[in-house]
Design an enzyme around this catalytic site. Structure first.
Site, PDB file in Angstrom:
ATOM      1  CB  SER A 142       2.242  11.472 -26.666  1.00 48.36           C
ATOM      2  OG  SER A 142       1.503  12.706 -27.737  1.00 48.36           O
ATOM      3  CE1 TYR A 155      -2.203  12.578 -23.878  1.00 48.35           C
ATOM      4  CE2 TYR A 155      -0.471  13.671 -24.848  1.00 48.35           C
ATOM      5  CZ  TYR A 155      -1.643  12.782 -24.953  1.00 48.35           C
ATOM      6  OH  TYR A 155      -1.789  11.244 -25.851  1.00 48.35           O
TER       7      TYR A 155
HETATM    8  N1  LIG Z   1      -4.793  10.720 -30.651  1.00 44.37           N
HETATM    9  C1  LIG Z   1      -3.599  11.348 -30.755  1.00 44.37           C
HETATM   10  O1  LIG Z   1      -3.644  11.849 -31.565  1.00 44.37           O
HETATM   11  C2  LIG Z   1      -2.755  10.886 -29.603  1.00 44.37           C
HETATM   12  C3  LIG Z   1      -0.920  11.352 -30.061  1.00 44.37           C
HETATM   13  C4  LIG Z   1      -0.387  10.888 -29.359  1.00 44.37           C
HETATM   14  C5  LIG Z   1      -0.269   9.453 -28.298  1.00 44.37           C
HETATM   15  N2  LIG Z   1      -1.730   9.227 -28.234  1.00 44.37           N
HETATM   16  C6  LIG Z   1      -1.705   8.429 -26.926  1.00 44.37           C
HETATM   17  O2  LIG Z   1      -2.750   6.627 -27.721  1.00 44.37           O
HETATM   18  C7  LIG Z   1      -3.233   6.124 -27.123  1.00 44.37           C
HETATM   19  C8  LIG Z   1      -4.544   5.733 -27.371  1.00 44.37           C
HETATM   20  O3  LIG Z   1      -4.947   6.661 -27.127  1.00 44.37           O
HETATM   21  P1  LIG Z   1      -6.291   6.714 -28.811  1.00 44.37           P
HETATM   22  O4  LIG Z   1      -5.787   8.329 -29.224  1.00 44.37           O
HETATM   23  O5  LIG Z   1      -6.564   5.817 -29.884  1.00 44.37           O
HETATM   24  O6  LIG Z   1      -7.960   7.142 -27.472  1.00 44.37           O
HETATM   25  P2  LIG Z   1      -9.626   7.151 -27.967  1.00 44.37           P
HETATM   26  O7  LIG Z   1      -9.981   7.417 -26.807  1.00 44.37           O
HETATM   27  O8  LIG Z   1      -9.465   6.732 -29.240  1.00 44.37           O
HETATM   28  O9  LIG Z   1      -8.936   5.410 -27.321  1.00 44.37           O
HETATM   29  C9  LIG Z   1      -8.271   5.289 -26.424  1.00 44.37           C
HETATM   30  C10 LIG Z   1      -9.115   3.734 -25.769  1.00 44.37           C
HETATM   31  O10 LIG Z   1      -8.430   3.726 -24.198  1.00 44.37           O
HETATM   32  C11 LIG Z   1      -9.820   3.387 -23.376  1.00 44.37           C
HETATM   33  N3  LIG Z   1      -9.369   4.222 -22.056  1.00 44.37           N
HETATM   34  C12 LIG Z   1      -9.802   5.295 -21.325  1.00 44.37           C
HETATM   35  N4  LIG Z   1      -9.364   5.693 -20.358  1.00 44.37           N
HETATM   36  C13 LIG Z   1      -9.656   3.982 -19.744  1.00 44.37           C
HETATM   37  C14 LIG Z   1      -9.055   3.326 -18.116  1.00 44.37           C
HETATM   38  N5  LIG Z   1      -9.516   4.068 -17.288  1.00 44.37           N
HETATM   39  N6  LIG Z   1      -8.743   1.405 -18.482  1.00 44.37           N
HETATM   40  C15 LIG Z   1      -8.995   1.180 -19.979  1.00 44.37           C
HETATM   41  N7  LIG Z   1      -9.109   1.750 -20.929  1.00 44.37           N
HETATM   42  C16 LIG Z   1      -9.396   2.802 -20.846  1.00 44.37           C
HETATM   43  C17 LIG Z   1     -11.263   4.310 -23.845  1.00 44.37           C
HETATM   44  O11 LIG Z   1     -12.383   3.363 -23.840  1.00 44.37           O
HETATM   45  C18 LIG Z   1     -10.331   3.913 -25.269  1.00 44.37           C
HETATM   46  O12 LIG Z   1     -11.364   2.979 -26.197  1.00 44.37           O
HETATM   47  C19 LIG Z   1      -3.415   7.111 -25.619  1.00 44.37           C
HETATM   48  O13 LIG Z   1      -2.464   6.246 -24.717  1.00 44.37           O
HETATM   49  C20 LIG Z   1      -3.257   8.458 -26.033  1.00 44.37           C
HETATM   50  O14 LIG Z   1      -2.285   9.951 -25.086  1.00 44.37           O
HETATM   51  C21 LIG Z   1      -2.454   9.628 -28.928  1.00 44.37           C
END
Ligand SMILES: NC(=O)c1ccc[n+]([C@@H]2O[C@H](COP(=O)([O-])OP(=O)(O)OC[C@H]3O[C@@H](n4cnc5c(N)ncnc54)[C@H](O)[C@@H]3O)[C@@H](O)[C@H]2O)c1
Length: 290
Positions: A142, A155
């Site tokens: 991130s 985080y």
């Molecule tokens: N959305 C944002 O603004 C953003 C920004 C920077 C980084 N990220 C990163 O992107 C990645 C994806 O997140 P997202 O934003 O798509 O969120 P999201 O919640 O839409 O998707 C995350 C997925 O991970 C799964 N998950 C959670 N815990 C888990 C576990 N223990 N084992 C297996 N799967 C698990 C959830 O069920 C979900 O399907 C993450 O690493 C997050 O930190 C997101």
């Protein structure tokens, strides 16, 4: 050689958001896909969507924070497809709150999923990736892994950790003349996903202790985190589309780029942080993104 066609790609956190978009983008380019997520229903919906693109897919309910579960995912992948070429260590959870208000379980839950998830991915998939003629690992960190946003202590810590691991792996692969593995780290800004409701997957063992009614401090801590999380949820709705992030990742895989920044405007915040470091000047709080 085509980086995608008939390659075997594994995506963790494939049931939603960025992981779902990565899986669809990889499938659209002809990869065989292994989908891993802790949530069964969305996982099977993505499996159907991927299969509709006429590629082979395997969905494996997986907890990335659990070593046995990740070892089983690697075994299932190789058992079904005989190899792994692309690994997207993407599953992650989030949650806001000031460090002074965190409970130990807040730290432990985020470290378990965001950091151990990536470590387990490397531990169990590297032996297979090394055997492929060419391979690529993308871990999702991130912008919170590049400079520290107030209100996101645990985080930030996990995402700095992911960046450090991937930078180290990149350097080790670069020093290894025979390496077949490319390495990238994805550092998105705000993306419109379901991460604001990440607590839906929070196991009982990592749940916060309930505030005792009438305890003024606990009520204030709880309200502070609740308010911050509502602000984060509203900001996420205005974030980029996950499909856009996935396309940027696909380009980076083709170009073998290490840094994947989908929101380049954050480089000014990274520069501000690094300038303070070079000048040995105390940090100033970065601009709020939530
Ligand atoms: N959305 C944002 O603004 C953003 C920004 C920077 C980084 N990220 C990163 O992107 C990645 C994806 O997140 P997202 O934003 O798509 O969120 P999201 O919640 O839409 O998707 C995350 C997925 O991970 C799964 N998950 C959670 N815990 C888990 C576990 N223990 N084992 C297996 N799967 C698990 C959830 O069920 C979900 O399907 C993450 O690493 C997050 O930190 C997101």
């Amino acid at each position: 050689m085509d980086r995608f066609r008939d390659r075997v790609a594994v995506v963790t956190g494939a049931g939603s958001g960025i992981g779902r978009a990565l899986a669809l983008a990889l499938a659209g380019r002809g990869c065989k896909i292994v989908l891993a997520d802790v949530e069964a229903k969305p996982l099977s919906e993505v499996e159907d969507a991927v299969k509709a693109l006429d590629v082979e897919a395997l969905a494996v309910e997986t907890d990335v924070g659990n070593a046995e579960s990740m070892a089983a995912l690697a075994n299932a992948t190789v058992g079904q497809f005989g190899a792994t070429h692309i690994l997207c260590n993407n599953a992650g959870v989030g949650g806001g709150g000031l460090i002074k208000n965190q409970q130990l379980v807040d730290w432990k839950w985020l470290i378990n999923v965001n950091l151990w998830g990536v470590i387990h991915g490397l531990q169990y998939f590297l032996p297979h990736l090394i055997q492929a003629d060419e391979a690529h690992i993308v871990s999702t960190a991130s912008v919170a892994g590049l400079y520290s946003l107030p209100g996101l202590g645990p985080y930030n810590a996990t995402k700095y950790g992911v960046v450090a691991i991937m930078e180290t792996l990149y350097a080790e692969m670069a020093q290894d003349d025979g390496s077949n593995i490319d390495v990238s780290v994805l550092c998105p800004g705000v993306v419109n996903t379901n991460i604001a409701s990440a607590h839906r997957n929070r196991p009982q063992s990592f749940r916060r202790k309930r505030a005792s009614p009438g305890n003024g401090k606990e009520d204030r801590d709880h309200n502070e985190a609740k308010k911050r999380n509502a602000t984060i949820a509203a900001a996420l709705k205005t974030g980029k589309d996950p499909a856009e992030i996935a396309e940027i990742v696909m380009e980076a895989i083709v170009e073998r780029r290490f840094w994947i920044l989908s929101h380049q405007e954050h480089l000014q915040d990274v520069r501000k942080r690094n300038d303070a470091l070079y000048g040995l000047v105390n940090p100033t709080p970065p601009r709020e993104i939530f």
